[in-house]
Design an enzyme around this catalytic site. Sequence first.
Site, PDB file in Angstrom:
ATOM      1  N   SER A  31       0.773  -1.252  -0.106  1.00 52.10           N
ATOM      2  CA  SER A  31      -0.068   0.048  -0.278  1.00 52.10           C
ATOM      3  C   SER A  31       1.020   1.285   0.136  1.00 52.10           C
ATOM      4  CB  SER A  31      -0.924   0.233   1.336  1.00 52.10           C
ATOM      5  OG  SER A  31      -1.781  -1.399   1.361  1.00 52.10           O
TER       6      SER A  31
ATOM      7  N   ASP B 124      -4.666   2.802  -1.954  1.00 50.15           N
ATOM      8  CA  ASP B 124      -3.396   3.342  -2.895  1.00 50.15           C
ATOM      9  C   ASP B 124      -4.143   4.965  -2.388  1.00 50.15           C
ATOM     10  OD1 ASP B 124      -1.714   1.973  -4.283  1.00 50.15           O
ATOM     11  OD2 ASP B 124      -3.580   0.992  -5.046  1.00 50.15           O
TER      12      ASP B 124
ATOM     13  N   SER C 108      -3.083  -3.944  -2.583  1.00 44.63           N
ATOM     14  CA  SER C 108      -2.695  -2.238  -2.707  1.00 44.63           C
ATOM     15  C   SER C 108      -3.471  -1.705  -2.071  1.00 44.63           C
ATOM     16  CB  SER C 108      -2.188  -2.017  -3.996  1.00 44.63           C
ATOM     17  OG  SER C 108      -0.727  -0.846  -3.879  1.00 44.63           O
TER      18      SER C 108
END
Length: 356
Positions: free
Chosen positions: A232, A272, A270
């Site tokens: 991340s 973001d 992830s």
Amino acid sequence: MKPRARELGLRPGQFAPGKLNAITDVAGVLVGQVTKLEGEGIRSGVTAILPHGGNLYAERVPAGLAVINGYGKLAGATQLQELGELETPIVLTNTLAVGRAVEALVDWTLERNPQALSVNAVVGETNDGRLNDIRARGIVDEDVLAALNSARDGAVEEGSVGAGTGTVAFGWKGGIGTSSRKLPAALGGFTVGALVQSNYGGALVMDGVPMGRALGKFYLKEHADKGDADGSVMVVIATDAPLSDRNLGRLALRSMAGLARTGAAFSDGSGDYAIAFSTHPQVRRPAPEGMVADWPNEKMSPLFVAVAEAVEEAVLNSLLRATTVESRDPATGKKRKVEAIDIEAVRAVLSAHRPE
């Protein structure tokens, strides 16, 4: 001291950085960090970003949020989106420390505001469990309070520090990085600063140079290595431009262009996230004489360019300033180690791609 990107000749974009090339080039912004290294397992920390040194609950700043892949635990996100403002500092830490960070940030805010009955504590995270014994819950209230109370202006420590102590980016040691851009007077003369907590993957690109491929470490190498993709990233953006929360949301979204330029995979696992805020005194809430007009839409493009450049360089600084970190897996007892990127190898690749 390990080099920053510019010391290696990397100069992403076209605009010049501010004096410190840091988020603290935006006047009034303060950053505090606590690095937690305990025993063989705890490798984590806290990074706190304060938009100004006054009472943020009483003098709120407009803010915007952008999310590309929402695999994360960003506390306070929905109220931030709904009201378009920050009433607390932004705290970054690890995934399983978000709850404790929220409690500490609430305590810190209530102490300064006896009348408060509700606090929207904004806490972001990335998962540092690859190096940190994250299940041990090593981050405690005192760590968060120490980061908040030590926040200052000036140079910002980068690399394996604060909330970046245990992070990994592109298969190398990630961390905290920062950068800024100063627009020329003809374009408003504003400053845009970025701070990142890099913990994501893909195929690393440094100012257009395919560094990950050159050094043999990248996502989907031989169609099998998925280990360097997930993770991340938290991006915090400050500007002194008089922007509304609407245009701050647009600015936050454009910051993702900076991540893309570094080779981000934006993978399924992830998170973001980008938060952007304005420090301009006339857009604080409540403003001394009411809200001023939003900076015109047709004049936003230079700010969009500046934020992408600052975020790209902040990521590079997070990697280049990081140091190798070792720990021990509490479950298996095996040593864990993530190497910092080899600076001399980076120099060699840059030399090959940019011969004099």
